[in-house]
Design a protein around this motif. Structure first.
Motif, PDB file in Angstrom:
ATOM      1  N   TYR A 115      -6.102  11.001  -4.666  1.00  0.00           N
ATOM      2  CA  TYR A 115      -5.945  10.463  -3.320  1.00  0.00           C
ATOM      3  C   TYR A 115      -6.249  11.554  -2.302  1.00  0.00           C
ATOM      4  O   TYR A 115      -6.358  12.740  -2.641  1.00  0.00           O
ATOM      5  CB  TYR A 115      -4.536   9.898  -3.108  1.00  0.00           C
ATOM      6  CG  TYR A 115      -3.415  10.894  -3.237  1.00  0.00           C
ATOM      7  CD1 TYR A 115      -2.833  11.473  -2.114  1.00  0.00           C
ATOM      8  CD2 TYR A 115      -2.920  11.251  -4.490  1.00  0.00           C
ATOM      9  CE1 TYR A 115      -1.791  12.378  -2.235  1.00  0.00           C
ATOM     10  CE2 TYR A 115      -1.882  12.150  -4.621  1.00  0.00           C
ATOM     11  CZ  TYR A 115      -1.318  12.715  -3.493  1.00  0.00           C
ATOM     12  OH  TYR A 115      -0.297  13.615  -3.607  1.00  0.00           O
TER      13      TYR A 115
ATOM     14  N   VAL B 136      -6.098   6.168  -1.322  1.00  0.00           N
ATOM     15  CA  VAL B 136      -6.030   6.349  -2.773  1.00  0.00           C
ATOM     16  C   VAL B 136      -7.380   6.031  -3.393  1.00  0.00           C
ATOM     17  O   VAL B 136      -8.171   5.249  -2.860  1.00  0.00           O
ATOM     18  CB  VAL B 136      -4.928   5.469  -3.403  1.00  0.00           C
ATOM     19  CG1 VAL B 136      -3.571   5.819  -2.840  1.00  0.00           C
ATOM     20  CG2 VAL B 136      -5.226   3.992  -3.212  1.00  0.00           C
TER      21      VAL B 136
ATOM     22  N   ARG C 214      -5.943   0.334  -0.257  1.00  0.00           N
ATOM     23  CA  ARG C 214      -6.447   1.691  -0.482  1.00  0.00           C
ATOM     24  C   ARG C 214      -5.963   2.650   0.610  1.00  0.00           C
ATOM     25  O   ARG C 214      -6.003   3.872   0.428  1.00  0.00           O
ATOM     26  CB  ARG C 214      -7.984   1.679  -0.508  1.00  0.00           C
ATOM     27  CG  ARG C 214      -8.627   0.930  -1.674  1.00  0.00           C
ATOM     28  CD  ARG C 214      -8.602   1.722  -2.959  1.00  0.00           C
ATOM     29  NE  ARG C 214      -9.368   2.947  -2.900  1.00  0.00           N
ATOM     30  CZ  ARG C 214     -10.669   3.053  -3.172  1.00  0.00           C
ATOM     31  NH1 ARG C 214     -11.354   1.966  -3.517  1.00  0.00           N
ATOM     32  NH2 ARG C 214     -11.275   4.225  -3.127  1.00  0.00           N
TER      33      ARG C 214
ATOM     34  N   ASP D 238       0.814  -1.217   0.000  1.00  0.00           N
ATOM     35  CA  ASP D 238       0.000   0.000   0.000  1.00  0.00           C
ATOM     36  C   ASP D 238       0.848   1.268   0.000  1.00  0.00           C
ATOM     37  O   ASP D 238       0.481   2.269  -0.622  1.00  0.00           O
ATOM     38  CB  ASP D 238      -0.991  -0.001   1.169  1.00  0.00           C
ATOM     39  CG  ASP D 238      -0.322  -0.183   2.531  1.00  0.00           C
ATOM     40  OD1 ASP D 238       0.845   0.194   2.679  1.00  0.00           O
ATOM     41  OD2 ASP D 238      -0.985  -0.712   3.439  1.00  0.00           O
ATOM     42  N   SER D 239       1.992   1.257   0.697  1.00  0.00           N
ATOM     43  CA  SER D 239       2.821   2.460   0.717  1.00  0.00           C
ATOM     44  C   SER D 239       3.381   2.766  -0.667  1.00  0.00           C
ATOM     45  O   SER D 239       3.454   3.928  -1.085  1.00  0.00           O
ATOM     46  CB  SER D 239       3.957   2.310   1.726  1.00  0.00           C
ATOM     47  OG  SER D 239       4.784   1.207   1.383  1.00  0.00           O
TER      48      SER D 239
ATOM     49  N   SER E 284      -2.906   3.749   3.522  1.00  0.00           N
ATOM     50  CA  SER E 284      -1.469   3.595   3.791  1.00  0.00           C
ATOM     51  C   SER E 284      -0.962   4.775   4.608  1.00  0.00           C
ATOM     52  O   SER E 284      -1.707   5.712   4.927  1.00  0.00           O
ATOM     53  CB  SER E 284      -0.693   3.499   2.470  1.00  0.00           C
ATOM     54  OG  SER E 284      -0.829   4.701   1.732  1.00  0.00           O
ATOM     55  N   ASN E 285       0.352   4.702   4.899  1.00  0.00           N
ATOM     56  CA  ASN E 285       1.062   5.795   5.585  1.00  0.00           C
ATOM     57  C   ASN E 285       0.337   6.239   6.859  1.00  0.00           C
ATOM     58  O   ASN E 285       0.119   7.429   7.095  1.00  0.00           O
ATOM     59  CB  ASN E 285       1.243   6.997   4.650  1.00  0.00           C
ATOM     60  CG  ASN E 285       2.039   6.638   3.407  1.00  0.00           C
ATOM     61  OD1 ASN E 285       2.878   5.743   3.437  1.00  0.00           O
ATOM     62  ND2 ASN E 285       1.764   7.321   2.311  1.00  0.00           N
TER      63      ASN E 285
ATOM     64  N   ALA F 271       0.617   4.195  -2.821  1.00  0.00           N
ATOM     65  CA  ALA F 271       0.404   5.611  -2.501  1.00  0.00           C
ATOM     66  C   ALA F 271       1.512   6.477  -3.089  1.00  0.00           C
ATOM     67  O   ALA F 271       1.258   7.579  -3.597  1.00  0.00           O
ATOM     68  CB  ALA F 271       0.333   5.790  -0.989  1.00  0.00           C
TER      69      ALA F 271
ATOM     70  N   TYR G 165       0.752   6.968  -6.691  1.00  0.00           N
ATOM     71  CA  TYR G 165      -0.333   7.930  -6.882  1.00  0.00           C
ATOM     72  C   TYR G 165       0.189   9.358  -6.727  1.00  0.00           C
ATOM     73  O   TYR G 165      -0.198  10.259  -7.475  1.00  0.00           O
ATOM     74  CB  TYR G 165      -1.457   7.655  -5.887  1.00  0.00           C
ATOM     75  CG  TYR G 165      -2.534   6.734  -6.421  1.00  0.00           C
ATOM     76  CD1 TYR G 165      -3.810   7.203  -6.672  1.00  0.00           C
ATOM     77  CD2 TYR G 165      -2.264   5.397  -6.683  1.00  0.00           C
ATOM     78  CE1 TYR G 165      -4.811   6.370  -7.158  1.00  0.00           C
ATOM     79  CE2 TYR G 165      -3.248   4.544  -7.165  1.00  0.00           C
ATOM     80  CZ  TYR G 165      -4.519   5.036  -7.406  1.00  0.00           C
ATOM     81  OH  TYR G 165      -5.499   4.207  -7.896  1.00  0.00           O
ATOM     82  N   ARG G 166       1.070   9.574  -5.751  1.00  0.00           N
ATOM     83  CA  ARG G 166       1.632  10.917  -5.572  1.00  0.00           C
ATOM     84  C   ARG G 166       2.480  11.312  -6.774  1.00  0.00           C
ATOM     85  O   ARG G 166       2.453  12.455  -7.228  1.00  0.00           O
ATOM     86  CB  ARG G 166       2.482  10.967  -4.303  1.00  0.00           C
ATOM     87  CG  ARG G 166       1.691  10.868  -3.011  1.00  0.00           C
ATOM     88  CD  ARG G 166       2.576  11.191  -1.813  1.00  0.00           C
ATOM     89  NE  ARG G 166       1.874  10.967  -0.572  1.00  0.00           N
ATOM     90  CZ  ARG G 166       1.924   9.838   0.123  1.00  0.00           C
ATOM     91  NH1 ARG G 166       2.658   8.833  -0.316  1.00  0.00           N
ATOM     92  NH2 ARG G 166       1.259   9.707   1.249  1.00  0.00           N
TER      93      ARG G 166
ATOM     94  N   THR H 268      -3.273   8.062   4.431  1.00  0.00           N
ATOM     95  CA  THR H 268      -3.523   8.351   3.018  1.00  0.00           C
ATOM     96  C   THR H 268      -4.515   7.336   2.464  1.00  0.00           C
ATOM     97  O   THR H 268      -4.437   6.148   2.782  1.00  0.00           O
ATOM     98  CB  THR H 268      -2.217   8.282   2.212  1.00  0.00           C
ATOM     99  OG1 THR H 268      -1.291   9.231   2.731  1.00  0.00           O
ATOM    100  CG2 THR H 268      -2.463   8.574   0.737  1.00  0.00           C
TER     101      THR H 268
END
Length: 652
Positions: A462, A524, A502, A444-445, A504-505, A448, A451-452, A522
């Motif tokens: 996100y 997403v 979906r 998941d990290s 994370s962090n 994310a 996505y960033r 976070t």
């Protein structure tokens, strides 16, 4: 030419029944009981020596056991290995074929039947075990007996002489054998006190048709009752040799967990070149995800294969870039339906190349590492005139102690194309094998991060959210932060009815308040595209999930377990009306305003973005062109990430 008979690899000479030859044994067969001075021949032994014929000599070694034995013949420097297994009734012969300087092992298998002779090594030359009182199936020959025949001196050693006359039925030959053992009362050998050492066997034999043969075994080494390791190494077929249609005597490892992580180091060994690669693999069949990290020199890349959406993410951590594409058929199992090709994830069994497509057979136990014993299987399959051979080493014993479960240690893959000179080997060593790891944070990290890197400009939206945990009694649950974090993650996925990846962090702040804990994470959104999977997973959007989460938190039903003092558990709840959507990154498709939990998201292109959090003001000016550039900062326990030019967030 008796010597020429020895080079035969398969011994198929079948003789018609003949009466016992009185010329060889004038007094008839010697019957039980044995002479009391005859040394006890154990049911396990190793004999190495020289077989002397009228027209030459060759080296011979036999390793004998209860239901197996192996005979090595060395003729003009070439070694022929013959394996007899009476538990599976198989005979294997192995030799090495030299092709343009390349050594290629060859193996032939023949089933052992009543018509297949196993007493001889060639024509009417008997195996040493037959001459020492065992039958064609490695059982004690109750018709074999010996008589004491005096003493003599050989090479200065006092020797006892024994004689035997017996009949060998499967090759229908009468045998007169003379044995020379050291006298245990006059000479003590390396075998110990009262132990006789076999020095020589003289053999005279004749078939019913009158074919005579005499030969001598000069014994160089005689070892009764070898150790289990010695016996095993000599009885088992060598590494890298596949015997087609050989009976498999032990099942491959199976019942793997649905999640697995492992480090590998792979060497590609070619004729004039060797390349080495390292990677880390994380596999989760439940999530339909595979993550592979590649390490080469100073480069590091991370691949995420999402078989639920059919997408492949390639993330470069050093420069924080991500590339997304459809999954290809090569990274999974492809199927075709109505002229469309779909890809599904391989199971862990398929990823480890242990599927039913490859014919495997067990070859035995081999040393595979320092103080490590491994079970070994070898398999082979042919695809498009290319032969692929797989040799697996699974640890079963460490330092003499049996392992509770086998562990993968090594895999050798040998690829042989039509042009055998282009053959090459891929050697993979496995380290840090971990069944059922925590795969969520590892996947998941990275998702994310991708996505960033891609940003809402490419449709990868996100959000960053925060809520508070009521902890009025001040339980020190933050001291077991990983336990709390994992439970929050599981509850988020369970309450929202979506995959854990979906979210994370997750950051848990226990210093912001004396009692309450603050959780920032976070989330997403769904990807903007889907790849070639039969049933792509389309989950609720981020907006819907935020509304759901706000509902369950405000209803005081969002709860999870915390732990303190290592063993004590406590149920915790999210504080009603505490959910905040700190940032929601999305693409400005329409000009309107949506309110989500007192956070205003405006889909306008702005030349000035102002974010105000507790009197900390950041001003950034951009051009009219929308960019995916973002700034991250931490202030007073809040984690804020801003995509410049995309959104305005105002404290209401």
């Amino acid at each position: 030419m008796h010597f020429l008979l020895c080079i035969s690899l398969l011994f198929f000479k079948f003789l018609n029944g003949q009466p016992i030859n009185q010329n060889i044994c004038p007094a008839g067969l010697i019957s039980k009981p044995d002479d009391e001075r005859w040394p006890l021949i154990p049911q396990k032994f190793e004999i190495m020596g020289e077989l002397v014929l009228n027209d030459g000599a060759l080296e011979i070694t036999q390793i004998f056991s209860y239901n197996r034995d192996t005979v090595y013949l060395t003729i003009n420097g070439v070694v022929f290995k013959h394996y007899y297994d009476f538990s599976t009734n198989e005979y294997l012969t192995i030799s090495t074929f030299i092709y343009e300087g390349l050594a290629v092992p060859l193996c032939a298998r023949v089933p052992i039947t009543n018509q297949f002779p196993t007493s001889n090594i060639s024509s009417t030359i008997l195996k040493p075990s037959i001459l020492l009182g065992y039958d064609r199936n490695n059982m004690v020959n109750n018709e074999f007996a010996t008589r004491y025949d005096g003493e003599t001196i050989i090479n200065g050693l006092p020797v006892s002489i024994f004689r035997s006359c017996f009949y060998v039925s499967d090759i229908q030959v009468t045998v007169n054998a003379t044995y020379y053992f050291t006298n245990p009362w006059k000479f003590q050998s390396y075998l110990g006190q009262n132990k006789s050492l076999l020095l020589q066997i003289d053999v005279l034999s004749e078939t019913g048709s009158g074919e005579k043969l005499n030969y001598i075994y000069n014994i160089v080494r005689y070892l009764p009752n070898p150790s289990s390791d010695q016996e095993r190494q000599l009885l088992e077929t060598p590494a890298g040799v596949f015997c087609l249609n050989r009976t498999n005597t032990k099942n491959l490892p199976k019942n793997f967990p649905l999640r697995m992580s492992i480090n590998t180091e792979t060497s590609i060994i070619q004729t004039n070149n060797t390349s080495i690669y390292s990677d880390y693999q994380l596999v989760d069949e439940q999530l339909d995800f595979v993550r592979i990290d590649y390490y080469s020199h100073d480069r590091h890349s991370r691949d995420i294969f999402d078989y639920s959406t059919g997408l492949y993410y390639k993330y470069l951590p050093q420069i924080q870039q991500c590339i997304v594409s459809n999954l290809s058929a090569e990274v999974g199992i492809s199927t075709t339906d109505q002229n469309r090709t779909y890809v599904r994830m391989k199971t862990i069994t398929e990823l480890l190349l242990l599927d039913n497509i490859t014919q495997y057979h067990y070859t035995g136990i081999k040393n595979c590492h320092d103080r490590v014993q491994c079970d070994v299987w070898i398999g082979q399959k042919s695809v498009n005139n290319i032969t692929e051979q797989f040799e697996w080493y699974w640890a079963r014993e460490f330092d003499g102690n049996q392992l509770e479960e086998v562990l993968p240690i090594k895999l050798y893959i040998t690829i042989t194309p039509e042009n055998i000179i282009q053959r090459y080997t891929v050697e993979t060593s496995f380290l840090n094998y971990l069944p059922s790891p925590d795969t969520y944070s590892g996947i998941d990290s990275t998702l994310a991060d991708c996505y960033r890197a891609l940003g809402p400009g490419n449709g990868y939206n996100y959000a960053v959210l925060r809520f508070a945990i009521s902890n009025d009694d001040g339980y020190p649950v933050h001291k077991n932060i990983l336990y709390l974090r994992n439970n929050i993650l599981k509850e988020l996925a369970s309450s929202m009815l979506v995959r854990q990846v979906r979210f994370s962090n997750i950051i848990i702040d226990h210093e912001r308040s004396e009692k309450d804990l603050y959780v920032t994470f976070t989330m997403v959104d769904n990807p903007p595209i889907y790849g070639p999977v039969a049933h792509p997973l389309r989950e609720p959007t981020s907006i819907i999930l935020i509304q759901r989460l706000e509902y369950v938190i405000n209803k005081n039903t969002f709860r999870f377990k915390g732990k303190y003092d290592d063993t004590k558990e406590i149920e915790l709840k999210a504080k009603p009306h505490s959910l905040q959507t700190l940032v929601l990154y999305t693409f400005p498709t329409i000009n309107n305003t949506i309110y989500v939990n007192q956070t205003e998201i405006v889909y306008h292109n702005q030349t000035e973005t102002i974010v105000e959090v507790k009197e900390v003001i950041i001003k950034t000016y951009t051009s009219t062109k929308i960019t995916a550039f973002w700034i991250g900062f931490i202030s007073l326990g809040a984690v804020i990430t801003v995509v410049i030019g995309l959104i305005i967030i105002k404290k209401m």
